[in-house]
Scaffold this motif. Structure first.
Motif, PDB file in Angstrom:
ATOM      1  N   LEU A 164       0.962  -1.281   0.038  1.00 38.71           N
ATOM      2  CA  LEU A 164      -0.031   0.041   0.023  1.00 38.71           C
ATOM      3  C   LEU A 164       0.719   1.357  -0.014  1.00 38.71           C
ATOM      4  O   LEU A 164       2.049   1.234   0.467  1.00 38.71           O
ATOM      5  CB  LEU A 164      -0.857  -0.020   1.298  1.00 38.71           C
ATOM      6  N   ILE A 165       0.384   2.013  -0.930  1.00 43.37           N
ATOM      7  CA  ILE A 165       1.203   3.517  -0.763  1.00 43.37           C
ATOM      8  C   ILE A 165       0.829   4.266   0.618  1.00 43.37           C
ATOM      9  O   ILE A 165      -0.235   4.573   0.691  1.00 43.37           O
ATOM     10  CB  ILE A 165       0.964   4.259  -1.942  1.00 43.37           C
ATOM     11  N   SER A 166       1.703   4.712   1.142  1.00 42.94           N
ATOM     12  CA  SER A 166       1.525   5.561   2.397  1.00 42.94           C
ATOM     13  C   SER A 166       1.565   7.033   2.075  1.00 42.94           C
ATOM     14  O   SER A 166       2.621   7.616   1.890  1.00 42.94           O
ATOM     15  CB  SER A 166       2.424   5.060   3.488  1.00 42.94           C
ATOM     16  N   LEU A 167       0.500   7.660   1.997  1.00 37.87           N
ATOM     17  CA  LEU A 167       0.545   8.994   1.819  1.00 37.87           C
ATOM     18  C   LEU A 167       0.613   9.902   3.037  1.00 37.87           C
ATOM     19  O   LEU A 167      -0.222   9.468   3.895  1.00 37.87           O
ATOM     20  CB  LEU A 167      -0.667   9.513   0.794  1.00 37.87           C
ATOM     21  N   LYS A 168       1.363  10.874   2.757  1.00 31.63           N
ATOM     22  CA  LYS A 168       1.244  11.765   4.162  1.00 31.63           C
ATOM     23  C   LYS A 168       1.097  13.299   3.891  1.00 31.63           C
ATOM     24  O   LYS A 168       1.237  13.939   2.994  1.00 31.63           O
ATOM     25  CB  LYS A 168       3.015  11.763   4.670  1.00 31.63           C
TER      26      LYS A 168
ATOM     27  N   ILE B 116      -1.747  13.747   0.428  1.00 30.21           N
ATOM     28  CA  ILE B 116      -2.937  12.821   0.406  1.00 30.21           C
ATOM     29  C   ILE B 116      -3.923  13.570  -0.664  1.00 30.21           C
ATOM     30  O   ILE B 116      -4.570  13.022  -1.542  1.00 30.21           O
ATOM     31  CB  ILE B 116      -3.757  13.010   1.865  1.00 30.21           C
ATOM     32  N   GLY B 117      -4.082  15.175  -0.500  1.00 33.72           N
ATOM     33  CA  GLY B 117      -4.974  15.823  -1.309  1.00 33.72           C
ATOM     34  C   GLY B 117      -4.598  15.813  -2.632  1.00 33.72           C
ATOM     35  O   GLY B 117      -5.564  15.539  -3.645  1.00 33.72           O
ATOM     36  N   ALA B 118      -3.208  16.002  -3.045  1.00 35.96           N
ATOM     37  CA  ALA B 118      -2.707  15.659  -4.206  1.00 35.96           C
ATOM     38  C   ALA B 118      -3.311  14.444  -5.146  1.00 35.96           C
ATOM     39  O   ALA B 118      -3.701  14.419  -6.089  1.00 35.96           O
ATOM     40  CB  ALA B 118      -1.142  15.942  -4.402  1.00 35.96           C
ATOM     41  N   MET B 119      -3.022  13.297  -4.226  1.00 34.97           N
ATOM     42  CA  MET B 119      -3.404  12.029  -5.092  1.00 34.97           C
ATOM     43  C   MET B 119      -4.931  11.668  -4.855  1.00 34.97           C
ATOM     44  O   MET B 119      -5.374  11.175  -5.933  1.00 34.97           O
ATOM     45  CB  MET B 119      -2.747  10.891  -4.098  1.00 34.97           C
TER      46      MET B 119
ATOM     47  N   LEU C  47      -8.462   7.921   6.718  1.00 33.42           N
ATOM     48  CA  LEU C  47      -7.562   9.277   7.023  1.00 33.42           C
ATOM     49  C   LEU C  47      -7.394   9.022   8.500  1.00 33.42           C
ATOM     50  O   LEU C  47      -8.292   8.809   9.447  1.00 33.42           O
ATOM     51  CB  LEU C  47      -8.314  10.425   6.560  1.00 33.42           C
ATOM     52  N   MET C  48      -5.902   8.765   8.804  1.00 34.07           N
ATOM     53  CA  MET C  48      -5.285   8.789  10.287  1.00 34.07           C
ATOM     54  C   MET C  48      -4.741  10.157  10.605  1.00 34.07           C
ATOM     55  O   MET C  48      -3.817  10.549   9.930  1.00 34.07           O
ATOM     56  CB  MET C  48      -4.731   7.759  10.231  1.00 34.07           C
ATOM     57  N   THR C  49      -5.374  10.818  11.583  1.00 30.76           N
ATOM     58  CA  THR C  49      -4.791  12.274  11.669  1.00 30.76           C
ATOM     59  C   THR C  49      -3.909  11.984  12.986  1.00 30.76           C
ATOM     60  O   THR C  49      -4.221  11.170  13.985  1.00 30.76           O
ATOM     61  CB  THR C  49      -5.831  13.178  11.998  1.00 30.76           C
ATOM     62  N   GLY C  50      -2.992  13.001  13.229  1.00 34.48           N
ATOM     63  CA  GLY C  50      -2.173  13.097  14.516  1.00 34.48           C
ATOM     64  C   GLY C  50      -1.139  11.796  14.494  1.00 34.48           C
ATOM     65  O   GLY C  50      -1.124  11.504  15.783  1.00 34.48           O
ATOM     66  N   THR C  51      -1.094  11.138  13.619  1.00 37.90           N
ATOM     67  CA  THR C  51       0.143  10.093  13.794  1.00 37.90           C
ATOM     68  C   THR C  51       1.519  10.780  14.009  1.00 37.90           C
ATOM     69  O   THR C  51       1.645  11.810  13.679  1.00 37.90           O
ATOM     70  CB  THR C  51       0.172   9.311  12.578  1.00 37.90           C
TER      71      THR C  51
ATOM     72  N   GLY D 239       2.240  12.619  11.143  1.00 46.75           N
ATOM     73  CA  GLY D 239       1.306  13.871  10.652  1.00 46.75           C
ATOM     74  C   GLY D 239       0.029  12.880  10.237  1.00 46.75           C
ATOM     75  O   GLY D 239      -0.332  11.973  10.704  1.00 46.75           O
ATOM     76  N   ASN D 240      -0.571  13.521   9.046  1.00 45.95           N
ATOM     77  CA  ASN D 240      -1.706  12.826   8.706  1.00 45.95           C
ATOM     78  C   ASN D 240      -1.231  11.532   7.747  1.00 45.95           C
ATOM     79  O   ASN D 240      -0.552  11.935   6.784  1.00 45.95           O
ATOM     80  CB  ASN D 240      -2.761  13.679   7.905  1.00 45.95           C
TER      81      ASN D 240
END
Lengths: 284, 337
Positions: A157-161, A165-168, A180-184, A187-188
């Motif tokens: 899986l591609i991990s977008l940060k 995230i928005g771009a993809m 969407l996981m926030t506050g990792t 970051g997101n």
């Protein structure tokens, strides 16, 4: 304990979990991947203590290979914990290829490899190119075969940060994103399932043809890099160069002698794509 | 399917039995072997046998890894040799590095972690200074721990090399000073055998005795199957007819005969090691040791929590007298983590 298994390229994983939800998420995202019979590595998501299985549940990462000081994650980030644990097995355990911390995409059996520090954009670039006519071979690890010198795909899986995230989301299909996981700790984070062709051909190797060191946030530019610098940078980007001994050295030196390398600067995806296309037609 | 690490023991004892394993059996065997740090050993034992493709890949990787560990252990030993070139006393390699340096069967595929060496107790300050000058530094800076090591342990506080990130344990005897048996470290150093490069290894008898003491007179039997496999290999390699009597009298001299006797019995029982006829007796406590040694499930996790706890308590009991234990636990408990 709940169990999930998945094959990613040459590596097979078994994931055990005290909770079912992270495994359901994995099963959904990895739905098109094969299920192995004998896993290479086992990882476990367990509660940091008995009570923390139920109250403010907290996931400790456990497995064949572990870091002694890995911080636990909250259960809503259980999917991230599983992905991190699988990466850790590769980084610490894999000895069948020379492993480079890099991303790669392929066209006509030949591959571009992109490596650089965290934040250089190598992962996002690979994800983007994977939606624009290239086959994604991996966004995190590149596996070089010590015998053939070829690249084995590892299309996890591609991990977008964060901004990626928005771009993809503007580029990739709906229904291929994880939660969407926030506050990792980074970051997101949101995971993206690679395109179908990347999964279907995950057993097909490619010949390395171009090596790029991208840097995000600068005026577009291309620079040559000396062989010795490429060598030093790649020994640092490899997690198992030392462990492979002489085989690691011959694999890496053959790679840097045969694959042209450039550093590229860029400010956005369009600029990067134009640079990659240009260098691909000039050098590869 | 077998529910505990007898699966692993049987594969080491008689590799031909693996033909009966299905995919789940292999998965469990490999997970247990990893957890016991015996995967490289299993890979060596099974080499040449026909195994499923996925398993062959895993075992091949384990062989590469074992070769790497062997190479780096011998390199680390050589670094220590050069750092201590000006030290006139004997520098004795111990455990995995010693088996590898002496070319013993026990080193085949073996996991090797830290470097363990032994020197004369009176020479510790000199050895310590030489290592510090060559780039090793203290891992712990806690004054209580440091004083505890120096006053009561059989080794210096662990040192780590600042560039190579590898640990060295410098021993002056083989058991904590607070343990009841008092091994004769001077005799061990006297009998140590020279290698070509100027380093030493323990004599065959003392090598077995050290391994047995490490397993049964110290610690809680964690990683015990690997330790017992070492003993199996050492006894198989050294154990001719004259060896057993010599081993016994030497063990008695070191006050470690009970540990050596138990090691022989359990190696015989689990790995089928050939031991002297009159050593092959039943001992009712051996069942509990066997249960503790094989306490793993098919994920490689430790099982039998209660037996583990008993052996954990036993390990502290062996290591120090009750009053001292109480004081030690009190200090450890009060200290913030």
């Amino acid at each position: 304990m709940h169990e999930f298994r998945v094959q990613v390229g040459p590596a097979a994983f078994r994931i055990g979990s005290a909770w079912k939800r992270p495994l359901d998420q994995l099963a959904e995202l990895y739905r098109d991947y094969p299920v192995p019979e004998v896993p290479d590595y086992s990882v476990r998501l367990k509660a940091v203590s008995f009570w923390r299985r139920f109250i403010r549940p907290s996931v400790a990462i456990n497995g064949d290979y572990m870091l002694p000081d890995a911080a636990p994650l909250p259960l809503v980030q259980g999917l991230l914990a599983a992905e991190m644990a699988m990466n850790l097995q590769m980084a610490l355990g894999w000895r069948r290829h020379l492993l480079l911390h890099a991303s790669a995409v392929e066209k006509n059996g030949r591959a571009v490899i992109m490596t650089g520090a965290s934040g250089s954009g190598k992962s996002t670039l690979a994800a983007m190119l994977g939606c624009r006519g290239w086959r994604l071979m991996g966004d995190e690890f590149v596996l070089l075969d010590p015998v053939t010198g070829e690249l084995a795909p590892f299309p996890r899986l591609i991990s977008l940060k964060n901004e990626a995230i928005g771009a993809m989301q503007a580029m990739a299909l709906d229904g291929r994103f994880g939660p969407l996981m926030t506050g990792t700790p980074k970051g997101n984070i949101r995971h993206l399932v690679p395109a179908r062709d990347a999964i279907r051909s995950m057993a097909e190797p490619a010949q390395p043809a171009l090596l790029l060191f991208p840097s995000f946030g600068f005026e577009p530019a291309v620079r040559e890099i000396s062989l010795s610098e490429v060598f030093m940078r790649l020994t640092q980007a490899s997690t198992n160069y030392v462990a492979l001994g002489e085989r690691g050295f011959t694999t890496l030196t053959r790679f840097i002698k045969t694959v042209p390398a450039r550093a590229i600067d860029y400010r956005d995806g369009q600029e990067a794509e134009a640079l990659v296309d240009r260098l691909w037609s000039e050098l590869a | 399917m077998k529910r505990d690490a007898m699966l692993l023991v049987d594969a080491l004892r008689d590799p031909s039995g693996i033909t009966e394993l299905d995919a789940d059996g292999w998965t469990a065997l490999l997970a247990m072997a990893r957890a016991e740090q015996l995967l490289g050993t299993v890979a060596r034992r099974l080499s040449g046998l026909s195994v499923p493709g996925a398993v062959a890949n895993i075992l091949g990787e384990a062989r590469i890894n074992a070769e790497y560990q062997r190479r780096s252990a011998l390199w680390e030993a050589d670094c220590a040799r050069r750092a201590l070139a000006g030290y006139p006393g004997k520098v004795v390699l111990m455990k995995g590095t010693a088996y590898a340096a002496a070319g013993l069967k026990a080193s085949e595929g073996r996991h090797i972690g830290d470097l363990d060496i032994m020197v004369a107790r009176d020479d510790l300050p000199q050895v310590e200074a030489a290592l510090l000058a060559a780039g090793w530094e203290w891992v712990k800076s806690d004054p209580y721990d440091d004083a505890y090591y120096r006053d009561h342990m059989h080794e210096l506080p662990p040192l780590i090399h600042k560039e190579r990130d590898r640990m060295i344990d410098v021993h002056h005897t083989i058991l904590p000073l607070t343990a009841r048996p008092k091994p004769d470290a001077v005799a061990m150093l006297e009998d140590a055998v020279a290698l070509e490069n100027g380093l030493y290894v323990l004599s065959p008898r003392d090598m077995v005795i050290h391994s047995a003491a490490h397993l049964f007179a110290d610690g809680e039997l964690d990683g015990g199957l690997r330790n017992l496999w070492d003993i199996h290999c050492l006894l198989a390699e050294f154990g001719d007819e004259s060896f057993w009597q010599m081993l016994k009298s030497r063990a008695e001299h070191h006050q470690l005969w009970p540990a050596v006797y138990r090691a022989g019995r359990l190696a015989h029982r689990l790995y089928g090691t050939e031991i002297a006829k009159d050593w092959q007796r039943r001992n009712r406590w051996d069942n509990w040791y066997a249960k503790r040694l094989t306490a793993r499930d098919d994920w490689g996790r430790g099982t039998r929590k209660f037996i583990r706890l008993i052996f954990y308590i036993r390990s502290h009991w062996l290591r120090m007298p009750p009053l001292m234990l109480a004081r030690h636990l009190w200090v450890k408990w009060r200290k913030p983590v």
